[in-house]
Scaffold this active site. Sequence first.
Site, PDB file in Angstrom:
ATOM      1  N   LEU A 127       8.003  78.203  19.585  1.00  0.00           N
ATOM      2  CA  LEU A 127       7.602  77.301  18.310  1.00  0.00           C
ATOM      3  C   LEU A 127       6.764  75.907  19.284  1.00  0.00           C
ATOM      4  CD1 LEU A 127      10.285  74.902  17.188  1.00  0.00           C
ATOM      5  CD2 LEU A 127       8.713  74.180  17.964  1.00  0.00           C
ATOM      6  N   HIS A 231      13.043  75.003  31.287  1.00  0.00           N
ATOM      7  CA  HIS A 231      12.090  73.924  31.526  1.00  0.00           C
ATOM      8  C   HIS A 231      12.429  72.251  30.954  1.00  0.00           C
ATOM      9  CE1 HIS A 231       8.226  71.157  31.506  1.00  0.00           C
ATOM     10  NE2 HIS A 231       7.888  72.257  32.058  1.00  0.00           N
TER      11      HIS A 231
END
Length: 337
Positions: A127, A231
């Site tokens: 994505l 992240h």
Amino acid sequence: MTFVIRPAATDDLQHLYEMAKLTGGGFTNLPPDRNSLTAKLEGSQAAFDREGQDIVGETFVLVLENTETTDVRGTCQLFTAVGHQYPFYSYRIGTLTQYSKELDRTVTAELLSLCNDLGGTSEVGGLFLHPGERAGGLGLLLARSRYLFIAAHRHRFGDRILAELRGIIDERGGSPFWDAIGGKFFGMSFQEADEFNAIHGNQFIADLMPKHPVYIAMLDEAAKKVIGLPHPSGRAAMRMLENEGFSYQGYVDIFDGGPTMLANTDKVKSIADAHYGEVVDDELEKGEKSLIAAGQLKDFRCCYGAREFREGGVAIDSLAAELLKVGKGDMVWSVAR
């Protein structure tokens, strides 16, 4: 502006390539390499063209299109069964407890074990939303459209589904986790290994990665601190996955140590709550904000719209009907926004 999710076509190569250059590394499913992207698009087209009922390890690539400009502004992917062609590697975090009678002491150590536990699991991934479009819920549309696609093609996906989140990357573009483990054996930087994996696959991991468990206590502090953490740009994605029923179960990526999220396919919220019904009115003026999808395989389309349940089916707004190319009597999938 109006947006629709549709299957990717080979003509989308340039758009995907331009977006791939914006990912900043660590994004294996969208490498900035034309040959790899071309092969991915060709494989996806073959998957959309195939009408069989069996699970054979395919990749479906969807894109987010601005229907006013026809520009592609985002993409996402679905993998029907990871590890079907090549082994799918993860690190599993486990514990080893030992007792010394002489010292009267029990010691518990955490271990990273290379495994193929998740082979055959379906995956949602790849994505990416163009930085210029990160408003208006388009990331959520991309993410959840995949679940309506699975609902509409349930026989092509497994009973478990995973999502890998990118791990911590430092300001140099390196990975503390990779530097502490993989980098010791491969003589490659994280960026080099990540790029090689994206283009050539991860068989080199099977060939060279040590098979013995790694004691986490023996890693440096920088590596230990990032194990299982997403992240910063992926924290919102992790929350979305948790809202859908995914959970972190102790599996991490072998490159950057990012968390792998797992769920039972039929219990994913957007799949379990998806409604399939006939359109009884395509001119609804006001209704529940929803994701609405229609079409099978290469005719699949998904967008935001309004719905209202009525006797015999569902009413949807005219713009959604136009974007999905449906009218009264057609069948649609929908789930509340």
